[in-house]
Design an enzyme around this catalytic site. Sequence first.
Site, short mmCIF file in Angstrom:
data_model
loop_
_atom_site.label_atom_id
_atom_site.label_comp_id
_atom_site.label_asym_id
_atom_site.label_seq_id
_atom_site.Cartn_x
_atom_site.Cartn_y
_atom_site.Cartn_z
CG HIS A 64 -11.10 5.29 1.49
ND1 HIS A 64 -11.30 6.71 1.86
CD2 HIS A 64 -9.59 5.36 1.79
CE1 HIS A 64 -10.12 7.50 2.48
NE2 HIS A 64 -9.27 6.55 2.64
CG ASN A 84 -1.46 1.02 1.08
OD1 ASN A 84 -1.73 2.20 0.57
ND2 ASN A 84 -3.06 0.87 2.66
CG HIS A 144 -12.08 4.81 5.42
ND1 HIS A 144 -11.10 3.48 5.19
CD2 HIS A 144 -11.24 5.02 5.02
CE1 HIS A 144 -10.22 3.23 5.21
NE2 HIS A 144 -10.15 4.76 5.68
N GLY A 167 -9.50 7.83 8.07
CA GLY A 167 -8.66 7.67 8.61
C GLY A 167 -7.69 9.16 8.53
CG ASN A 168 -4.04 11.62 7.95
OD1 ASN A 168 -4.03 12.81 7.89
ND2 ASN A 168 -2.91 11.15 7.91
N GLY A 169 -6.99 10.37 5.16
CA GLY A 169 -7.78 10.27 4.51
C GLY A 169 -9.43 9.69 4.41
CE LYS A 197 -0.72 2.50 6.88
NZ LYS A 197 -1.88 3.39 6.76
CD GLU A 206 -10.35 0.71 12.26
OE1 GLU A 206 -9.38 0.13 13.09
OE2 GLU A 206 -10.34 0.56 11.09
NE ARG A 216 -6.42 13.93 1.23
CZ ARG A 216 -6.52 12.52 1.14
NH1 ARG A 216 -7.19 11.82 0.32
NH2 ARG A 216 -5.75 11.39 1.48
CD GLU A 246 -7.64 0.69 3.40
OE1 GLU A 246 -6.91 0.92 4.57
OE2 GLU A 246 -8.23 0.97 2.22
N1 LIG Z 1 -6.14 6.48 19.44
C1 LIG Z 1 -6.53 7.40 19.05
N2 LIG Z 1 -7.40 8.30 18.61
C2 LIG Z 1 -7.77 8.74 18.38
N3 LIG Z 1 -7.36 8.77 16.51
C3 LIG Z 1 -6.71 8.36 16.65
C4 LIG Z 1 -6.28 7.20 17.57
N4 LIG Z 1 -5.63 6.18 16.29
C5 LIG Z 1 -5.13 6.60 15.54
N5 LIG Z 1 -5.59 7.90 15.39
C6 LIG Z 1 -6.64 8.97 14.11
O1 LIG Z 1 -5.99 8.01 12.67
C7 LIG Z 1 -5.49 8.72 11.83
C8 LIG Z 1 -5.07 7.61 11.18
O2 LIG Z 1 -5.47 6.86 10.74
P1 LIG Z 1 -5.59 5.83 8.94
O3 LIG Z 1 -6.12 5.58 9.39
O4 LIG Z 1 -4.53 4.74 10.18
O5 LIG Z 1 -5.13 6.59 8.45
P2 LIG Z 1 -4.47 6.20 6.52
O6 LIG Z 1 -4.20 4.64 6.46
O7 LIG Z 1 -5.29 7.31 6.50
O8 LIG Z 1 -2.81 7.00 6.96
C9 LIG Z 1 -4.63 9.94 13.05
O9 LIG Z 1 -4.02 10.68 12.15
C10 LIG Z 1 -5.39 9.46 13.46
O10 LIG Z 1 -6.08 11.07 13.46
C1 LIG Z 2 -8.22 7.81 -1.55
C2 LIG Z 2 -6.86 8.13 -0.45
O1 LIG Z 2 -7.90 9.23 0.35
O2 LIG Z 2 -6.29 7.24 0.34
P1 LIG Z 2 -5.84 7.78 1.94
O3 LIG Z 2 -6.79 7.42 2.89
O4 LIG Z 2 -4.64 6.45 1.96
O5 LIG Z 2 -5.02 8.87 1.62
MG LIG Z 3 -5.60 4.30 5.18
#
Ligand SMILES: Nc1ncnc2c1ncn2[C@@H]1O[C@H](COP(=O)(O)OP(=O)(O)O)[C@@H](O)[C@H]1O
Ligand SMILES: CC(=O)OP(=O)(O)O
Ligand SMILES: [Mg+2]
Length: 430
Positions: free
Chosen positions: A194, A21, A222, A224-226, A28, A347, A255, A398
């Site tokens: 995603h 990834n 979903h 995450g960062n995105g 990753k 999560e 973003r 994923e």
């Molecule tokens: N224990 C936690 N409590 C709150 N937010 C968290 C925790 N652990 C991770 N995060 C949030 O999750 C984000 C990363 O999510 P993730 O799904 O791993 O992102 P990506 O796969 O897009 O890099 C971090 O930037 C943070 O905001």
């Molecule tokens: C499509 C996308 O936003 O992916 P990621 O969350 O990994 O940046």
């Molecule tokens: Mg991700």
Amino acid sequence: MTTPTKEGSAAVQARRVLVLNSGSSSVKYQLLDMENRSRLAIGLVERIGEETSRLLHTPLTGGAATRERMGRIADHEAALKAAAEELAADGLGLDSPELASIGHRVVHGGLRFTEPTVITEEVLAEIERLVPVAPLHNPANIIGIRTAQVLRPDLPQVAVFDTAFHTTMPEYAARYAIDVETADAHRIRRYGFHGTSHAYVSRKAAELLGRTPEEVNVIVLHLGNGASASAVAGGRCVETSMGLTPLEGLVMGTRSGDIDPAVTFHLTRVAGMSVDEIDVLLNKRSGLVGLCGDNDMREIRRRIDEGDERAALAFDIYVHRLKKYIGAYSAVLGRVDAVVFTAGVGENSAPVREAAIAGLEEFGLAVDAGLNAVRSGEPRLISPDYARVAVAVVPTDEELEIAGQTFALVERLGRTAQPGQAEPLGRVDN
Ligand SMILES: Nc1ncnc2c1ncn2[C@@H]1O[C@H](COP(=O)(O)OP(=O)(O)O)[C@@H](O)[C@H]1O
Ligand SMILES: CC(=O)OP(=O)(O)O
Ligand SMILES: [Mg+2]
């Protein structure tokens, strides 16, 4: 799949899949054994291209500890080679005849790729053509693929596309209300991203409810960062918040998500900003980081606890956007069986889940404070028994989903290939 050994005599069962990834500044990776869907090793290379690059590698067999490498890793190619060295040090090298395939997350597949696809030069050319609509992601994906091809030229490499799950969206959800000729000439429409996560999580949510995916309507968040939301009806995506690119929709780490498109004209005209500068502003200097300087929800919550008002406002804007999408997708679906939180924030952040659902009792939604506070890696319900709509936390995976789709494809192709005809694998185009 059966792969001849180097001696060409006895054959071993090739049941391992390496999943890559590749993000804009990170890779990753996971090596999985598909016999029992277990992980053999996981790793992460982050801050690629900076002096402070870091590789974290964790072998999951034999009880060895996580290893860390610090110091500059120049590019994605070097990152992948470093990961291959770490795997080799655990006796899990990529030269193993047990490796069946390498599965790649590819973010933008346009409309053409609705299924996992064996990567050919022509497929790579199409991923390359889509770089302008996924500038942060597709270039990294391409380098990951090219490097993996050099490491194991004999193996089928499989692309699993973020966009694939969303290709079922009806035309009225996917088409923007702009001039049809212009849109069609430049293939401008909502693609969504995603998708691997939305597919996996919506299926797991149905399982949690004791139903089949065909029987349930779910909203997946979903975060995450995105971050993106999707409405999934009977196992098919009918609407999603990301669009032509992964910029639209929810507030994200860096973003902006939804804004009036006229903001861009305005910035050009009154601030003299170039298109590239606005691109960086909206993709990298907006969202939570633009609002309060931090993009990590843990840090934002810590600042709120200390009374920081900018952090509190950023949180409120993030949650308000989520609530708008929950309401909109409830209307789109008509009947909702579950609202499901996933990815890093979804999560782990109980306050985000609580705030996003607060006040939605009329929609049949509620969160039980005790259940919401539980920390667990398992899919779980966090709504009280009386709530009409389930609220759930379902950890996304994923990598496992990509490995499963990759392995199923190479097995299918292995079965249909005639003896002595292994080579056309690399040319299959679907
Ligand atoms: N224990 C936690 N409590 C709150 N937010 C968290 C925790 N652990 C991770 N995060 C949030 O999750 C984000 C990363 O999510 P993730 O799904 O791993 O992102 P990506 O796969 O897009 O890099 C971090 O930037 C943070 O905001
Ligand atoms: C499509 C996308 O936003 O992916 P990621 O969350 O990994 O940046
Ligand atoms: Mg991700």
